[in-house]
Design a protein around this motif. Sequence first.
Motif, PDB file in Angstrom:
ATOM      1  N   VAL A 248       5.069  10.660   5.532  1.00  0.00           N
ATOM      2  CA  VAL A 248       6.417   9.532   6.449  1.00  0.00           C
ATOM      3  C   VAL A 248       5.501   9.061   7.122  1.00  0.00           C
ATOM      4  O   VAL A 248       4.943   8.154   7.511  1.00  0.00           O
ATOM      5  CB  VAL A 248       7.834  10.029   5.900  1.00  0.00           C
ATOM      6  N   GLU A 249       5.003   9.945   8.528  1.00  0.00           N
ATOM      7  CA  GLU A 249       4.155  10.209   9.449  1.00  0.00           C
ATOM      8  C   GLU A 249       3.183   8.953   9.231  1.00  0.00           C
ATOM      9  O   GLU A 249       3.044   7.929  10.015  1.00  0.00           O
ATOM     10  CB  GLU A 249       3.778  11.110  10.017  1.00  0.00           C
ATOM     11  N   LEU A 250       2.696   9.244   8.238  1.00  0.00           N
ATOM     12  CA  LEU A 250       1.509   8.177   8.134  1.00  0.00           C
ATOM     13  C   LEU A 250       1.458   7.013   7.068  1.00  0.00           C
ATOM     14  O   LEU A 250       1.287   5.707   7.627  1.00  0.00           O
ATOM     15  CB  LEU A 250       0.642   8.781   6.802  1.00  0.00           C
TER      16      LEU A 250
ATOM     17  N   GLU B 222       1.341   3.274   9.775  1.00  0.00           N
ATOM     18  CA  GLU B 222      -0.384   2.200   9.191  1.00  0.00           C
ATOM     19  C   GLU B 222       0.478   1.318   8.403  1.00  0.00           C
ATOM     20  O   GLU B 222      -0.093   0.719   7.448  1.00  0.00           O
ATOM     21  CB  GLU B 222      -0.939   3.106   8.246  1.00  0.00           C
ATOM     22  N   ASN B 223       2.397   1.363   8.199  1.00  0.00           N
ATOM     23  CA  ASN B 223       2.909  -0.111   8.034  1.00  0.00           C
ATOM     24  C   ASN B 223       2.730   0.036   6.253  1.00  0.00           C
ATOM     25  O   ASN B 223       2.834  -0.948   5.204  1.00  0.00           O
ATOM     26  CB  ASN B 223       2.749  -1.364   7.952  1.00  0.00           C
TER      27      ASN B 223
ATOM     28  N   ARG C 261       1.084  -1.021  -0.333  1.00  0.00           N
ATOM     29  CA  ARG C 261      -0.002   0.005   0.120  1.00  0.00           C
ATOM     30  C   ARG C 261       0.635   1.276   0.173  1.00  0.00           C
ATOM     31  O   ARG C 261       1.930   1.139   0.522  1.00  0.00           O
ATOM     32  CB  ARG C 261      -0.955  -0.158   1.089  1.00  0.00           C
ATOM     33  N   VAL C 262       0.466   1.957  -0.442  1.00  0.00           N
ATOM     34  CA  VAL C 262       1.385   3.935  -1.182  1.00  0.00           C
ATOM     35  C   VAL C 262       0.153   4.483  -0.272  1.00  0.00           C
ATOM     36  O   VAL C 262      -0.805   5.411  -0.244  1.00  0.00           O
ATOM     37  CB  VAL C 262       1.243   3.841  -2.217  1.00  0.00           C
ATOM     38  N   VAL C 263       1.476   5.566   0.474  1.00  0.00           N
ATOM     39  CA  VAL C 263       0.761   7.533   0.590  1.00  0.00           C
ATOM     40  C   VAL C 263       1.537   7.755  -0.597  1.00  0.00           C
ATOM     41  O   VAL C 263       3.086   7.969  -0.016  1.00  0.00           O
ATOM     42  CB  VAL C 263       1.179   7.379   2.535  1.00  0.00           C
ATOM     43  N   LEU C 264       0.724   8.536  -1.021  1.00  0.00           N
ATOM     44  CA  LEU C 264       1.296   9.379  -1.950  1.00  0.00           C
ATOM     45  C   LEU C 264       1.445  10.853  -2.054  1.00  0.00           C
ATOM     46  O   LEU C 264       0.166  11.351  -1.273  1.00  0.00           O
ATOM     47  CB  LEU C 264       0.449   8.754  -3.158  1.00  0.00           C
ATOM     48  N   THR C 265       1.823  11.545  -2.549  1.00  0.00           N
ATOM     49  CA  THR C 265       1.950  13.285  -2.106  1.00  0.00           C
ATOM     50  C   THR C 265       2.366  13.747  -4.207  1.00  0.00           C
ATOM     51  O   THR C 265       3.140  12.450  -4.269  1.00  0.00           O
ATOM     52  CB  THR C 265       2.775  13.729  -1.373  1.00  0.00           C
TER      53      THR C 265
END
Length: 330
Positions: A56-58, A62-63, A33-37
């Motif tokens: 990075v925090e998220l 949330e791995n 899973r990806v957190v994107l900006t």
Amino acid sequence: PASFAPSVIDGFGWLMNLCRDISSMRAFRIGRRVVLTIGAFDGVHLGHKALLTRVVELATSENMMPVAMSFEPTPKEFFSKGEAPARLARFRERYELMRQEGMAAFFCARFNKRMAEISVDGFVQSLLVEGLGISRLVIGDDFRFGHRAAGSVADLRAAGDRFGFSVEQIPSVEVLGVRASSTRIREALAEGELELATRLLGRSFRLSGKVIRGQQLGRTLGYPTANIALHRRTSPVQGIFAVRIDGIDEHTYDGVASIGTRPTVAGVGVLLEVFVFDFSGDLYGKRLDVALVKKLRDELKFDSLDALTVQMDKDAADARAALAAVTLSG
């Protein structure tokens, strides 16, 4: 190119990866899973850092995988047809700054006619959902996307509800009432306001590159300089500066630098010339990192080399004084 990608795991446990297309990005994330900006991230200033820090925090909590997405060339460069503003950071510099902020991957898609014409729905579904597999999206307060920049935050939130990703919008960062933006930093640099540019960037403005062989004119005038080709169509800054230099060895050196076209000797193209104080040795081939500390004056054309030498003596003395003052105040 990916040839300069680091080969060590950074402090976040990620191997910073450069992906230039969807297939390489899919292969790298392997279902994670990806957190994107998303953004141009020119200069990676304080506003950009706020986005990257939140990503990075998220990702940490949330791995998930922290990823930044950008375009090459930038959309502004693509549409301006060679008249775009000067970049604050070259591609390599932008990549390194992303790595320092803890990104697992820097997905830099090619911006071309096909990308410029992608619909709002197509951007979300083909790039963000099917390509990147995002679970969370973090954006700035001025983010637009899709054909003719028609896509809004409301469109993203609606798409998130449909495809199962969340959208978080981060407000602009202000310093002393000034919004941190690449445009404002360019203006500050052009006007010689290095202190403001430094505050908005969160660090000194730097130029870097390999030392090349030049005309060796400075050596004959008593000022042997390290010449660095900036490989830029235009530079965001020109003039004479007090500088600090890294990359020679384990020490940081003081110096004076000229950034410009060298009108007295009919120079061609923008060149960075650095005279390193209290150093003698061969610098050819070294990659130097030059931090601008104070602007001393604009670039001038002199009637003779003798007049140029007199001014260089004054510039060196002024640079030493400026750097000493900064050291004392720090």
